[in-house]
Design an enzyme around this catalytic site. Structure first.
Site, PDB file in Angstrom:
ATOM      1  N   SER A 246       0.846  -1.149  -0.035  1.00 44.30           N
ATOM      2  CA  SER A 246      -0.111   0.118  -0.054  1.00 44.30           C
ATOM      3  C   SER A 246       1.037   1.366  -0.100  1.00 44.30           C
ATOM      4  CB  SER A 246      -0.710   0.054   1.230  1.00 44.30           C
ATOM      5  OG  SER A 246      -0.252   0.498   2.231  1.00 44.30           O
ATOM      6  N   LYS A 247       0.196   2.248  -0.271  1.00 48.01           N
ATOM      7  CA  LYS A 247       0.650   3.656  -0.124  1.00 48.01           C
ATOM      8  C   LYS A 247       1.430   3.972   1.038  1.00 48.01           C
ATOM      9  CE  LYS A 247      -0.210   8.252  -1.624  1.00 48.01           C
ATOM     10  NZ  LYS A 247      -1.303   9.416  -2.030  1.00 48.01           N
ATOM     11  N   ARG A 248       1.017   3.404   1.999  1.00 52.80           N
ATOM     12  CA  ARG A 248       1.403   3.677   3.312  1.00 52.80           C
ATOM     13  C   ARG A 248       2.705   3.010   3.591  1.00 52.80           C
ATOM     14  NH1 ARG A 248      -3.236   1.562   5.782  1.00 52.80           N
ATOM     15  NH2 ARG A 248      -4.282   2.222   3.858  1.00 52.80           N
TER      16      ARG A 248
END
Ligand code: GLU
Length: 478
Positions: A246-248
Site C-alpha cells: 500500500s501507499k502507506r
C-alpha cells in the site's frame, strides 16, 4: 477488434498494482492487435489532485505503454475524462429511470443514518415506490436527490470471469447503489458500465475488488440491452501474506521506485511476472517478448508477494546491459544527489561502478569512499585503516614504504605494477600487503570500486600525489 482500458482515478500517484493492471490491459490489447485506452475516472472530485493526470500519462510513457486513445492523444470515443461526460451519464440514467431499473431517492443523510442504526445493512428501497407526482413535486421544490439502481429483491446472477471462473452473487447481497450523486456526477458503479460500453471495451481488466459487484454492472448492461464485456479480475500485489502493498508502505508507487534508481523497464518486467506466468521459465523479457508471450490463462488466481530483492536482481541484469553512455546518463542525477562537485573523472567513475550497481541508489554507498577522508584539511589520518586482518598489515609498514609508494605514483602508469612489486620484494612484504596499504593511503577508505591504479585514474595524478604526501606527513608526525 480487442479494446482494453486502464481507468485510474487521478490521485497524484500511480501505485505499482495499478501499473500492473495497466500493463496486462496493454499486453492483452497489443498481443491481439487491438487498442489500449486510457480513461480518467475523476468523478470523485473531492479526491482530485492537481497535475495527477500528467503523472499518470508520464508514468505510462516511462513504462513504455503508449496508449492509443485517451486524454491529450484523443480518439473517436472521447472525451476520455469522466468529469467531461456528465451529460452522457444523465442521458442513460434517464433511460433506466424510464424502464424502472433505477429510481429517484430523496432520503436525507439523517434518515440513512437512522436506518443503519436500526439495523439495516443496506438501503431499504424506501423511495422506490414514490408516486410520479410526488417525485416531480419534490424535484420542482429543489430537493436534493440521487438516482439509485433498482436491484431485484430475489434471485441471483452468475457470470464468467476469465481468471476466477463462474461467479454467482445473490441479489439479496447487493445494495441499490447510487448511480448519480446529488451533484449530478455518476459513481464508479454507473460510469464504468456506460463508458466501457460506449468506448467499445471488449475486455474489462481490473482489480479483484470489483469481482463481487460485477453482477450489479451486468444488470445495467442487460437493462440497456448491451453486450457485457469479457471480465478479467486481478489479484492484488501483497506486501506479505496478509497485507496489500500500500501507499502507506511508502514505496508502492512507480515513481518511488524510479527515484530509487530502478529502470522503468526492469520494474515493468518484474511486475509482469507478479501474477502472470509466461510458461517459458523466462524471467527477463523485453516489452515485445512480454507482448508475444502474454495470455490470459497464465494469470494467477492467487495473489503474489512483492519481493524487492528479486526486482533488484532483475534490474542489475538491465544495468549490466546498458552502454557506458546510457549508464553514465542514468547515474548522473545520483552523483548530483550524493557526491556533487568532486574533483574526479565522473565518466570514469561510471565505468568503475557499472558492474557494482544493482539499482542506481546503490551509488550512494558505492561512492562513500569519496567522502571518507578530507585530504585537503589538517585532519589526522586514521591509521587503523592500515590494519588488515587478512594481510596482517599495519601503520608501521605504511610508514616504511610510503616514500616508495609516492615514487611509484610519479612514474609512468605502465611501470607502476612492477614498481609496487619491487617495493614488496625490498621490504619482504607480500604484494597484497603493499597494494592494500597503497590503496588505503590513496583513499582513506577500506572499500573502493577498484585498486590503486583505478583510484589514480579517477583522481588524477596530482591529486593522488597530494593525498599520499598528506598521509606521509601524518605518518612521520606520529
Ligand atoms: N477507477 C477505478 C480504480 O481506480 C478503475 C477500476 C476499473 O478498472 O474499472 O479502481
Amino acid at each position: 477488434m480487442v479494446r482494453t482500458r486502464f481507468a485510474p482515478s487521478p490521485t497524484g500517484y500511480l501505485h505499482i498494482g495499478g501499473l500492473r493492471t495497466a500493463l496486462y490491459a496493454y499486453l492483452f490489447a497489443k498481443k491481439n492487435g487491438g487498442k489500449f485506452i486510457l480513461r480518467i475516472e475523476d468523478t470523485d472530485q473531492t479526491r482530485e489532485v492537481k497535475g495527477a493526470v500528467d503523472i499518470i500519462i508520464s508514468a505510462l510513457n516511462k513504462a513504455g505503454m503508449t496508449y492509443d486513445e485517451g486524454p491529450i492523444a484523443g480518439g473517436d470515443y472521447g472525451p476520455y475524462v469522466q468529469s467531461q461526460r456528465k451529460e452522457i451519464y444523465l442521458e442513460y440514467a434517464q433511460k433506466l429511470l424510464d424502464s424502472g431499473d433505477a429510481y429517484y431517492c430523496f432520503c436525507t443523510k439523517d434518515r440513512l443514518e437512522q436506518m443503519h442504526k436500526d439495523g439495516a445493512t443496506k438501503y431499504d428501497k424506501h423511495c422506490l415506490r414514490m408516486s410520479k407526482a410526488e417525485i416531480e413535486e419534490r424535484i420542482a421544490r429543489g430537493e436534493p436527490y440521487v438516482i439509485r439502481q433498482n436491484i431485484p429483491e430475489h434471485g441471483s446472477s452468475t457470470y464468467h470471469d476469465e481468471v476466477f471462473g463462474d461467479v454467482t452473487v445473490d441479489y439479496k447481497d447487493l445494495e441499490d447503489n447510487i448511480l448519480i450523486k446529488s451533484d449530478g456526477m455518476p459513481t464508479y458503479n454507473f460510469a464504468n458500465v456506460i463508458d466501457d460500453h460506449l468506448m467499445g471495451i471488449t475486455h474489462c481488466i481490473r482489480g479483484v475488488e470489483y469481482l463481487m459487484s460485477t453482477p450489479k454492472y451486468n444488470l445495467l448492461y442487460d437493462a440497456l440491452g448491451w453486450e457485457r464485456p469479457v471480465y478479467i479480475h486481478l489479484q492484488p500485489i501483497m506486501r506479505d501474506a496478509t497485507h496489500k502493498l500500500s501507499k502507506r508502505d511508502g514505496d508502492a508507487g512507480f515513481e518511488d521506485f524510479l527515484a530509487k534508481g530502478f529502470l522503468p523497464h526492469a520494474i515493468v518486467n518484474y511486475i509482469a511476472l507478479l501474477g502472470w506466468n509466461p510458461k517459458n521459465n523466462r524471467e527477463k523479457l523485453s516489452m515485445d517478448e512480454l507482448i508475444e508471450s502474454f495470455s490470459i490463462d497464465g494469470l494467477q488466481k492467487s495473489s503474489s508477494i512483492f519481493d524487492e530483492t528479486k526486482m533488484r536482481w532483475l534490474n542489475s541484469l538491465y544495468v549490466k546491459e546498458m552502454t557506458a553512455d546510457e549508464f553514465h546518463a542514468a547515474a548522473k542525477p545520483f552523483y548530483d544527489k550524493y557526491r556533487p562537485n568532486k574533483n574526479i573523472d565522473y565518466r570514469y567513475l561510471s565505468e568503475l561502478l557499472q558492474p557494482r550497481v544493482e539499482v542506481f541508489s546503490d551509488i550512494n554507498e558505492r561512492t562513500e569512499f569519496l567522502d571518507a577522508f578530507d585530504f585537503s584539511a589538517d585532519t589526522p589520518f586514521d591509521f587503523s585503516l592500515f590494519a588488515n586482518k587478512k594481510w596482517k598489515t599495519d601503520a608501521g609498514m605504511a610508514r616504511d614504504i610510503i616514500d616508495e609508494c609516492i615514487a611509484a605514483t610519479e612514474c609512468d602508469d605502465v611501470d607502476r605494477a612492477e614498481k609496487l612489486e619491487k617495493i614488496a620484494e625490498a621490504h619482504s612484504l607480500k604484494k597484497g600487503q603493499v597494494l592494500w596499504i597503497y590503496r588505503i593511503a590513496l583513499t582513506g577508505a577500506a572499500a573502493t570500486p577498484g585498486g590503486g591504479d583505478e583510484m589514480i585514474k579517477l583522481f588524477g595524478k596530482p591529486e593522488a600525489l597530494k593525498r599520499l604526501r598528506h598521509v606521509k606527513q601524518c605518518l612521520y608526525d606520529n
